[in-house]
Design an enzyme around this catalytic site. Structure first.
Site, PDB file in Angstrom:
ATOM      1  N   LYS A   1       0.854  -1.187   0.000  1.00 43.83           N
ATOM      2  CA  LYS A   1       0.000   0.000   0.000  1.00 43.83           C
ATOM      3  C   LYS A   1       0.887   1.232   0.000  1.00 43.83           C
ATOM      4  O   LYS A   1       1.984   1.216   0.568  1.00 43.83           O
ATOM      5  CB  LYS A   1      -0.866   0.021   1.273  1.00 43.83           C
ATOM      6  CG  LYS A   1      -2.162   0.758   1.094  1.00 43.83           C
ATOM      7  CD  LYS A   1      -3.211  -0.114   0.421  1.00 43.83           C
ATOM      8  CE  LYS A   1      -4.551   0.569   0.321  1.00 43.83           C
ATOM      9  NZ  LYS A   1      -5.596  -0.312  -0.178  1.00 43.83           N
TER      10      LYS A   1
ATOM     11  N   GLY B   1     -24.467   2.886   2.592  1.00 43.49           N
ATOM     12  CA  GLY B   1     -23.488   3.552   1.739  1.00 43.49           C
ATOM     13  C   GLY B   1     -23.765   3.271   0.278  1.00 43.49           C
ATOM     14  O   GLY B   1     -23.665   2.129  -0.174  1.00 43.49           O
TER      15      GLY B   1
ATOM     16  N   GLY C   1     -22.199   4.614  -2.508  1.00 42.86           N
ATOM     17  CA  GLY C   1     -21.135   5.226  -3.296  1.00 42.86           C
ATOM     18  C   GLY C   1     -20.844   4.413  -4.553  1.00 42.86           C
ATOM     19  O   GLY C   1     -21.741   3.773  -5.110  1.00 42.86           O
TER      20      GLY C   1
ATOM     21  N   TYR D   1     -23.858   1.675  -4.707  1.00 38.88           N
ATOM     22  CA  TYR D   1     -24.961   1.932  -5.641  1.00 38.88           C
ATOM     23  C   TYR D   1     -25.010   0.850  -6.728  1.00 38.88           C
ATOM     24  O   TYR D   1     -26.095   0.352  -7.078  1.00 38.88           O
ATOM     25  CB  TYR D   1     -24.869   3.332  -6.271  1.00 38.88           C
ATOM     26  CG  TYR D   1     -26.215   3.761  -6.820  1.00 38.88           C
ATOM     27  CD1 TYR D   1     -27.126   4.433  -6.002  1.00 38.88           C
ATOM     28  CD2 TYR D   1     -26.612   3.422  -8.106  1.00 38.88           C
ATOM     29  CE1 TYR D   1     -28.395   4.773  -6.469  1.00 38.88           C
ATOM     30  CE2 TYR D   1     -27.867   3.751  -8.582  1.00 38.88           C
ATOM     31  CZ  TYR D   1     -28.752   4.427  -7.766  1.00 38.88           C
ATOM     32  OH  TYR D   1     -30.010   4.748  -8.216  1.00 38.88           O
TER      33      TYR D   1
ATOM     34  N   VAL E   1     -19.337   1.609  -5.047  1.00 41.20           N
ATOM     35  CA  VAL E   1     -19.639   0.175  -4.961  1.00 41.20           C
ATOM     36  C   VAL E   1     -21.090  -0.048  -4.526  1.00 41.20           C
ATOM     37  O   VAL E   1     -21.815  -0.833  -5.144  1.00 41.20           O
ATOM     38  CB  VAL E   1     -18.685  -0.535  -3.963  1.00 41.20           C
ATOM     39  CG1 VAL E   1     -19.022  -2.016  -3.877  1.00 41.20           C
ATOM     40  CG2 VAL E   1     -17.235  -0.343  -4.370  1.00 41.20           C
TER      41      VAL E   1
HETATM   42  P1  NAD Z   1     -17.351   5.805  -1.926  1.00 47.08           P
HETATM   43  O1  NAD Z   1     -16.614   6.872  -1.183  1.00 47.08           O
HETATM   44  O2  NAD Z   1     -17.652   5.983  -3.369  1.00 47.08           O
HETATM   45  O3  NAD Z   1     -18.774   5.556  -1.210  1.00 47.08           O
HETATM   46  C1  NAD Z   1     -18.960   5.442   0.164  1.00 47.08           C
HETATM   47  C2  NAD Z   1     -20.366   5.937   0.446  1.00 47.08           C
HETATM   48  O4  NAD Z   1     -20.690   5.591   1.790  1.00 47.08           O
HETATM   49  C3  NAD Z   1     -20.505   7.455   0.324  1.00 47.08           C
HETATM   50  O5  NAD Z   1     -21.613   7.749  -0.516  1.00 47.08           O
HETATM   51  C4  NAD Z   1     -20.727   7.910   1.767  1.00 47.08           C
HETATM   52  O6  NAD Z   1     -21.554   9.054   1.852  1.00 47.08           O
HETATM   53  C5  NAD Z   1     -21.368   6.690   2.379  1.00 47.08           C
HETATM   54  N1  NAD Z   1     -21.227   6.573   3.830  1.00 47.08           N
HETATM   55  C6  NAD Z   1     -20.118   6.723   4.580  1.00 47.08           C
HETATM   56  N2  NAD Z   1     -20.398   6.500   5.879  1.00 47.08           N
HETATM   57  C7  NAD Z   1     -21.706   6.196   5.944  1.00 47.08           C
HETATM   58  C8  NAD Z   1     -22.587   5.874   7.014  1.00 47.08           C
HETATM   59  N3  NAD Z   1     -22.181   5.810   8.284  1.00 47.08           N
HETATM   60  N4  NAD Z   1     -23.882   5.615   6.720  1.00 47.08           N
HETATM   61  C9  NAD Z   1     -24.324   5.669   5.448  1.00 47.08           C
HETATM   62  N5  NAD Z   1     -23.523   5.970   4.382  1.00 47.08           N
HETATM   63  C10 NAD Z   1     -22.243   6.237   4.648  1.00 47.08           C
HETATM   64  O7  NAD Z   1     -16.547   4.455  -1.628  1.00 47.08           O
HETATM   65  P2  NAD Z   1     -16.603   3.107  -2.478  1.00 47.08           P
HETATM   66  O8  NAD Z   1     -15.523   3.111  -3.475  1.00 47.08           O
HETATM   67  O9  NAD Z   1     -17.997   2.824  -2.873  1.00 47.08           O
HETATM   68  O10 NAD Z   1     -16.153   2.054  -1.346  1.00 47.08           O
HETATM   69  C11 NAD Z   1     -17.044   1.688  -0.306  1.00 47.08           C
HETATM   70  C12 NAD Z   1     -16.330   0.771   0.688  1.00 47.08           C
HETATM   71  O11 NAD Z   1     -15.869  -0.386   0.011  1.00 47.08           O
HETATM   72  C13 NAD Z   1     -15.097   1.404   1.351  1.00 47.08           C
HETATM   73  O12 NAD Z   1     -14.980   0.904   2.654  1.00 47.08           O
HETATM   74  C14 NAD Z   1     -13.964   0.877   0.503  1.00 47.08           C
HETATM   75  O13 NAD Z   1     -12.736   0.830   1.229  1.00 47.08           O
HETATM   76  C15 NAD Z   1     -14.459  -0.519   0.185  1.00 47.08           C
HETATM   77  N6  NAD Z   1     -13.885  -1.098  -1.035  1.00 47.08           N
HETATM   78  C16 NAD Z   1     -14.025  -0.446  -2.218  1.00 47.08           C
HETATM   79  C17 NAD Z   1     -13.494  -1.011  -3.370  1.00 47.08           C
HETATM   80  C18 NAD Z   1     -13.655  -0.349  -4.720  1.00 47.08           C
HETATM   81  O14 NAD Z   1     -13.388  -0.999  -5.741  1.00 47.08           O
HETATM   82  N7  NAD Z   1     -14.083   0.898  -4.776  1.00 47.08           N
HETATM   83  C19 NAD Z   1     -12.808  -2.230  -3.302  1.00 47.08           C
HETATM   84  C20 NAD Z   1     -12.705  -2.888  -2.065  1.00 47.08           C
HETATM   85  C21 NAD Z   1     -13.243  -2.303  -0.925  1.00 47.08           C
END
Ligand code: NAD
Length: 339
Positions: free
Chosen positions: A78, A174, A176, A180, A178
């Protein structure tokens, strides 16, 4: 510092600073037994340098476990770039980071992570080929969502006796990148969606497009449902929240969902099946690793099927040994990493 490295079994820690661009970066390489270390590059403000280093070390360790169980022949690493208060030229800063990666001769491959973007990866790519998730390769999030969806089906099969999701109630925390995409797939499978997000616009979209039921953010964990899918921040399952859950299983994308390892045992004692986060959310890693290696879309799709197979295997061991799936996953990963 050596004590921190020893405790995490970290192979190497690389630091650099560049006064011209303001770059202050850390690359933590946790374990390269199975292949070169692959892991995202965070670009965030940190209270101090020690917390940035701790973050890099902890996250690199997590990537080793994730890669080992995803079977992608990569190690775990990382990077953390400490975000300066003022950045004169963001592109130049990421280019300098690309030159730093190049000095490691391929032992570390970077990717998008919190705070960094595919455009930043393009800047890095001007100086090294050891970079993924550039604009031409695309966002791994839809692939993460696909893996989580398959993992939810495997979890439903193990806990509820069938993998047809039609009519099940799934609570997605959440919406976001992933969350959605996952909600869209669950909706298409006939799931009754309960959703929350700190951003009301995201919730409104899910209500209008997916017929989701909105739930207040502080009430979602305690909402009765079949499966809870945490897709926001990590640490949501702690000693306080774990007693409030009213679901049969927890299966979501968020990294580090358990505030501490013993929460897995509490879930187990309560009869709530827990999909280990780094197993169910490994679709994005599988995508970037295989894409970087030049594998075909068909090969990537085939490999993605391993997520649900791995989960089913873990659930089988967990049931036979009366242990939490999280403990089983850690033990399997450690066997692969340390023999
Ligand atoms: P993102 O930032 O696009 O979306 C996160 C969403 O969660 C945001 O819309 C935020 O407003 C919402 N949120 C945060 N805290 C909240 C709460 N307490 N209650 C309700 N909503 C809340 O992030 P992402 O890329 O969608 O990733 C989501 C999670 O998955 C993270 O923990 C990330 O580390 C993990 N992850 C993502 C990926 C990837 O490919 N993007 C891969 C592995 C793990």
């Amino acid at each position: 510092m050596f004590a921190t490295m020893e405790a995490a079994r970290l192979e190497a820690l690389h630091l650099t600073q560049d006064p011209v661009t303001g770059l202050k970066a850390i690359i933590a390489i946790h374990n390269t037994r199975l292949g070169p270390a692959l892991g995202g590059c965070r670009y965030l403000v940190y209270p101090d340098e020690q917390s940035a280093i701790r973050d890099a070390v902890r996250l690199a360790q997590g990537m080793s476990y994730k890669a080992a169980l995803a079977g992608v022949a990569q190690g775990g690493g990382k990077a953390v770039i400490i975000r300066p208060v003022h950045v004169a030229n963001r592109g130049a800063l990421f280019e300098a980071f690309g030159r730093f990666i190049e000095t490691l001769n391929g032992r570390y491959i970077t990717a998008v992570d919190s705070g960094s973007s595919s455009a930043d990866m393009d800047c890095i790519a001007q100086h090294t080929q050891h970079v993924t998730s550039t604009t031409s390769e695309g966002d791994p999030s839809p692939h993460t969502a696909m893996g989580v969806f398959a993992g939810i089906r495997a979890t439903a099969l193990a806990r509820l006796g069938g993998d047809d999701l039609q009519g099940l109630r799934v609570a997605v925390q959440g919406l976001g990148h992933v969350g959605y995409a996952l909600a869209e797939q669950l909706h298409a499978a006939g799931v009754e969606l309960l959703v929350s997000d700190l951003d009301r616009g995201r919730v409104q979209l899910a209500v209008e497009q997916l017929g989701a039921h909105p739930v207040a953010s502080d009430a979602l964990l305690a909402t009765p449902c079949d499966i809870l899918a945490p897709c926001g921040l990590g640490g949501v399952l702690n000693s306080e929240t774990v007693g409030q859950l009213r679901c049969s299983a927890v299966a979501g994308a968020a990294n580090n969902q358990l505030a501490s390892a013993d929460i897995a045992d509490t879930l187990q004692a309560r009869g709530i099946l827990y999909a280990p986060d780094y197993v169910i959310n490994s679709g994005g890693l599988i995508y970037v690793a295989l894409r970087h290696r030049g594998e075909s879309p068909a090969a990537i799709t085939t490999h993605m099927a391993r997520i649900s197979q791995r989960l089913t295997e873990i659930y089988g061991h967990a049931q036979a040994d009366k242990r939490s799936p999280a403990r089983v996953a850690d033990a399997l990963a450690e066997r692969l990493l340390y023999g």
